[in-house]
Design a protein around this motif. Structure first.
Motif, PDB file in Angstrom:
ATOM      1  N   ILE A  21       0.906  -1.117  -0.031  1.00  0.00           N
ATOM      2  CA  ILE A  21      -0.006  -0.026   0.154  1.00  0.00           C
ATOM      3  C   ILE A  21       0.881   1.228  -0.006  1.00  0.00           C
ATOM      4  N   TRP A  22       2.075   1.189  -0.151  1.00  0.00           N
ATOM      5  CA  TRP A  22       2.990   2.229  -0.248  1.00  0.00           C
ATOM      6  C   TRP A  22       2.446   3.236  -1.137  1.00  0.00           C
ATOM      7  N   THR A  23       2.235   2.857  -2.433  1.00  0.00           N
ATOM      8  CA  THR A  23       1.645   3.742  -3.430  1.00  0.00           C
ATOM      9  C   THR A  23       0.629   4.937  -3.103  1.00  0.00           C
ATOM     10  N   SER A  24      -0.293   3.906  -2.212  1.00  0.00           N
ATOM     11  CA  SER A  24      -1.598   4.735  -1.792  1.00  0.00           C
ATOM     12  C   SER A  24      -1.463   5.398  -0.898  1.00  0.00           C
ATOM     13  N   VAL A  25      -0.597   5.206   0.072  1.00  0.00           N
ATOM     14  CA  VAL A  25      -0.451   6.039   1.334  1.00  0.00           C
ATOM     15  C   VAL A  25       0.804   7.174   1.262  1.00  0.00           C
ATOM     16  N   LEU A  26       1.676   6.803   0.285  1.00  0.00           N
ATOM     17  CA  LEU A  26       2.805   7.896   0.196  1.00  0.00           C
ATOM     18  C   LEU A  26       2.172   9.447   0.070  1.00  0.00           C
ATOM     19  N   PRO A  27       1.256   9.585  -0.970  1.00  0.00           N
ATOM     20  CA  PRO A  27       0.662  10.911  -0.974  1.00  0.00           C
ATOM     21  C   PRO A  27       0.301  11.480   0.351  1.00  0.00           C
TER      22      PRO A  27
END
Length: 347
Positions: A21-27
Motif C-alpha cells: 500500500i506504499w503507492t496509496s499511502v505515500l501521498p
C-alpha cells in the motif's frame, strides 16, 4: 495474479512494491509532512503560532486507535471466513463429481456414460455461475435481497437442475442406483449450497456505514491535526517530520488495509484468487476422470486375458468351433471393458 512473498526474508517484504500500500499511502505521508513544515515555518520565521496543546490530542488517540484496530480485525475476519467458505464451496463440487464417478463406474452401458458426462457438465456450469456471482457485488446483493437478476445467472437454479439430474436422471442407468447413493450425492450438493449461502451472506453484508464513517472521520481529523500538536512540543523539525511520516503511514495504511480486505473477491493482487481456485477444481475433476479411465482400461485388459486363458484351457484347440461361437457374444467380446462400453469417449 495473487502476490507471492517469502516470510523468511523480512527486508524483501518491506521493500516489495507489488501488493503493498506504499503507492496509496505515500501521498498522504508527503502531504502531512509538508503541512508540518509549513506550521513550523510560520511559527519560527513569521512568528505566527497556530499550534495547540497535545494533551487533548492524546486523549483523542485512544478512540482513533480503537476504531482503526477494530475495523482491521473485522475486515480480516471477514476475509479469512470468505476464503474458508470459498474453498469449502468449490471442493464440495469436486467431491460430488467423484461420487458420481464412483457410484456409476460399474455401469456397462452408453446411458451411464451420457449420465456421467451430463452430470460433470452441470457441475461445471454451477461452478462458473457461483464464481461470477461472488465476484459481482451488485449481483450478490440482488440475490441476497431477492431482487430479480437481469439474467438467469443464479447458482440456485443450476443447483436445482443438477439435483434433479442426480436423483431422477439416474433412472436411465441399466442398474438403478441405491437410494442411499442418491441421497449421498444430494447431501454433497446441499453441502455446497450451505457454503455458497455463507459466501453470499458475507458478500452482500458490508460493515455498517455509520461505523466506517465515524472511524474514517476521526482518523483523518486526528492524523492531520497531529502536526499542530507536535510542532509546539518539539523544537527540532527533522525528528518531527520523520515521526509524522511514519505515523501517517501506520494509521492511514491500516485504513487502506481494512478497505482492501472488505472486498475479498475483487481483481486486486491481494484478493482471493477464486478464478484460480475454480480452474484448479476443473483440472482436478479431469484428473479424477482420467485416473478412473486408466484404471478401468487396465482392469478391462486383465478381464480379457483371464477370459482368453479360460476359454483356451476349456476348449483346447477349438475342434468343434465352440470358441468362435463364444467370442461372438457381445458380453464376452473385447469391445467391452470392466467400466462399460467406450467408457469415457465423450462426443
Amino acid at each position: 495474479m495473487p502476490v507471492h512473498y517469502d516470510t523468511k526474508h523480512p527486508w524483501g517484504i518491506i521493500l516489495q512494491i507489488k501488493g503493498s500500500i506504499w503507492t496509496s499511502v505515500l501521498p498522504y505521508c508527503i502531504f502531512n509532512c509538508c503541512l508540518t513544515y509549513l506550521i513550523y515555518f510560520l511559527e519560527s520565521k513569521a512568528g505566527i503560532r497556530i499550534t495547540f496543546s497535545g494533551e487533548a490530542h492524546a486523549l483523542m488517540s485512544l478512540i482513533v486507535s480503537y476504531l482503526v484496530v477494530s475495523k482491521v480485525y473485522l475486515s480480516l475476519e471477514r476475509y479469512m471466513t470468505s476464503r474458508s467458505w470459498a474453498g469449502h464451496c468449490l471442493t464440495s463440487l469436486r467431491e460430488l463429481n467423484q461420487l458420481v464417478l464412483t457410484f456409476s463406474e460399474g455401469q456397462p452401458a452408453v446411458e451411464a456414460r451420457i449420465w456421467r458426462r451430463e452430470a460433470r457438465e452441470q457441475i461445471g456450469e454451477l461452478l462458473q455461475s457461483t464464481i461470477r456471482v461472488v465476484r459481482d457485488e451488485a449481483k450478490s446483493n440482488n440475490l441476497a435481497r431477492n431482487v430479480p437478476p437481469e439474467t438467469d445467472d443464479d447458482p440456485f437454479l443450476y443447483a436445482q437442475i443438477l439435483r434433479s439430474h442426480l436423483y431422477h436422471g439416474c433412472y436411465v442407468l441399466p442398474v438403478d442406483l441405491h437410494i442411499l447413493e442418491r441421497c449421498k450425492m444430494i447431501d454433497q450438493l446441499n453441502d455446497f449450497l450451505n457454503a455458497y449461502r455463507e459466501i453470499l451472506r458475507l458478500a452482500s453484508t458490508p460493515l455498517p456505514f455509520t461505523m466506517i464513517q465515524m472511524g474514517r472521520t476521526f482518523l483523518f481529523l486526528w492524523i492531520f491535526s497531529m502536526p499542530f500538536a507536535l510542532v509546539g512540543i518539539v523544537d527540532e523539525i527533522v525528528s518531527v517530520l520523520v515521526f509524522i511520516f511514519f505515523l501517517t503511514y501506520g494509521y492511514i495504511g491500516l485504513e487502506f488495509v481494512s478497505m482492501k480486505l472488505l472486498h475479498p473477491f475483487a481483481d486486486s493482487v491481494n484478493d482471493i484468487d477464486i478464478l484460480g481456485m475454480g480452474e484448479a477444481v476443473i483440472v482436478g475433476m479431469e484428473k479424477d476422470t482420467s485416473r478412473l479411465e486408466a484404471l478401468c482400461q487396465k482392469e478391462g485388459e486383465a478381464v480379457k486375458r483371464r477370459k482368453a486363458a479360460k476359454n483356451g484351457h476349456t476348449n483346447g484347440d477349438d475342434a468343434y468351433g465352440l470358441l468362435g461361437a463364444q467370442d461372438s457374444d457381445p458380453l464376452s467380446s473385447g469391445d467391452h471393458d470392466a467400466c462399460g462400453d467406450d467408457y469415457y469417449a465423450f462426443p
